[in-house]
Structures are given as C-alpha cells and as structure tokens.
Motif scaffolding. Structure first.
Motif, mmCIF file in Angstrom:
data_model
loop_
_atom_site.group_PDB
_atom_site.id
_atom_site.type_symbol
_atom_site.label_atom_id
_atom_site.label_comp_id
_atom_site.label_asym_id
_atom_site.label_seq_id
_atom_site.Cartn_x
_atom_site.Cartn_y
_atom_site.Cartn_z
ATOM 1 N N GLU A 54 0.832 -1.201 0.000
ATOM 2 C CA GLU A 54 0.000 0.000 0.000
ATOM 3 C C GLU A 54 0.864 1.248 0.000
ATOM 4 O O GLU A 54 1.987 1.238 0.509
ATOM 5 N N GLY A 64 -0.874 6.885 2.073
ATOM 6 C CA GLY A 64 -1.359 7.363 3.355
ATOM 7 C C GLY A 64 -0.616 8.619 3.789
ATOM 8 O O GLY A 64 0.353 9.042 3.169
ATOM 9 N N LEU A 85 -5.319 6.159 -1.826
ATOM 10 C CA LEU A 85 -4.486 5.014 -1.491
ATOM 11 C C LEU A 85 -4.342 4.113 -2.713
ATOM 12 O O LEU A 85 -5.281 3.943 -3.482
ATOM 13 N N CYS A 90 -2.675 0.193 -3.943
ATOM 14 C CA CYS A 90 -2.210 -1.118 -3.495
ATOM 15 C C CYS A 90 -1.733 -1.880 -4.723
ATOM 16 O O CYS A 90 -2.544 -2.249 -5.584
ATOM 17 N N TRP A 126 -10.437 -3.205 0.826
ATOM 18 C CA TRP A 126 -9.753 -2.320 1.761
ATOM 19 C C TRP A 126 -10.415 -2.473 3.129
ATOM 20 O O TRP A 126 -11.653 -2.456 3.237
ATOM 21 N N TYR A 158 -4.867 1.568 7.177
ATOM 22 C CA TYR A 158 -5.663 1.009 6.084
ATOM 23 C C TYR A 158 -4.899 -0.136 5.432
ATOM 24 O O TYR A 158 -3.722 0.016 5.079
ATOM 25 N N THR A 206 -1.100 1.090 5.651
ATOM 26 C CA THR A 206 -0.624 2.468 5.527
ATOM 27 C C THR A 206 -1.444 3.358 6.461
ATOM 28 O O THR A 206 -2.671 3.216 6.538
ATOM 29 N N VAL A 247 -3.335 6.456 7.899
ATOM 30 C CA VAL A 247 -4.088 7.655 7.507
ATOM 31 C C VAL A 247 -4.475 8.384 8.777
ATOM 32 O O VAL A 247 -5.117 7.797 9.662
#
Length: 123
Positions: free
Chosen positions: A6, A9, A20, A22, A36, A93, A117, A119
């Motif tokens: 990921e 963030g 975001l 991935c 997610w 996340y 990641t 946030v």
C-alpha cells in the motif's frame, strides 16, 4: 513471493482527500476480489470497500458517498479514493486480495494482506 504494497497514506486535515494505492506482485489479481479494511487504535479491523474482478463494488455505509474503490487490472493495482475525510477515518488502512472473484466483506475470505498504511485526519 506474493506481495501487496500500500501507499498514499499520510496526514490530512478534515475535509481533505487522499488516494491510497495497493500494488500486487508475485501473481496476478485480475480474477480476484480485492478489498480495503481499516483498523483504528483499540478497535477491530473493519471492512471499508471491496471490488470484484469485473469492477462491481460495495462500500461500507460509513464511507458511502465519500470513498470510492477502483482497480486497474493491467497494473495489478487497486485504489481507494477518499474524499471529505473526517477525524474518525484515522486508522491503518490495509489492502487485501481474495482467492475468489466475488466481492466479500469478511476478512476471513481474504488470503493476502498488505502491511498497511497510516491515515491520520486532523480536526
């Protein structure tokens, strides 16, 4: 080695946006449902959004109208566009990939997970 990584963030003010990403490697995920999830401190991991192999998607009620999941199978990548962010969206996340094609909200149905990641949304 199968990996999901990921990115995107960070720290943003309330009302702001983040996207975001991935990226998958080690195998193709074009026929897999992707999702997610997020986990805030002291809380259980929860489903945020999922997308099936053909692009059909579902979003948790608390993000409907604000977050949008999408995918680019050619890039083996799934995205989460997050708009109108709120402080309660603060969490780690995680991206996940399932071995099935149909989108699912259950974390146990996902076989591969990214490292997450952070946030953080400030008020």
């Amino acid at each position: 080695q199968v990996q999901l990584v990921e990115s995107g963030g960070g720290l943003v003010q309330a009302g702001g946006s983040l996207r975001l990403s991935c990226a998958g490697s080690g195998r193709t995920f074009s026929r897999s449902a992707m999702g997610w999830f997020r986990q805030a401190p002291g809380k259980e991991r929860e489903f945020v959004a999922g997308i099936n192999w053909s692009g059909g998607s579902i979003h948790a009620d608390f993000v409907k109208g604000r977050f949008t999941i999408s995918r680019d199978n050619a890039k083996n990548t799934v995205y989460l566009q997050m708009n109108s962010l709120k402080p309660e969206d603060t969490a780690v996340y995680y991206c996940a990939a399932s071995s099935i094609m149909s989108v699912t909200t259950r974390s146990r149905n996902y076989d591969y997970w990214g490292q997450g990641t952070q946030v953080t949304v400030s008020s």
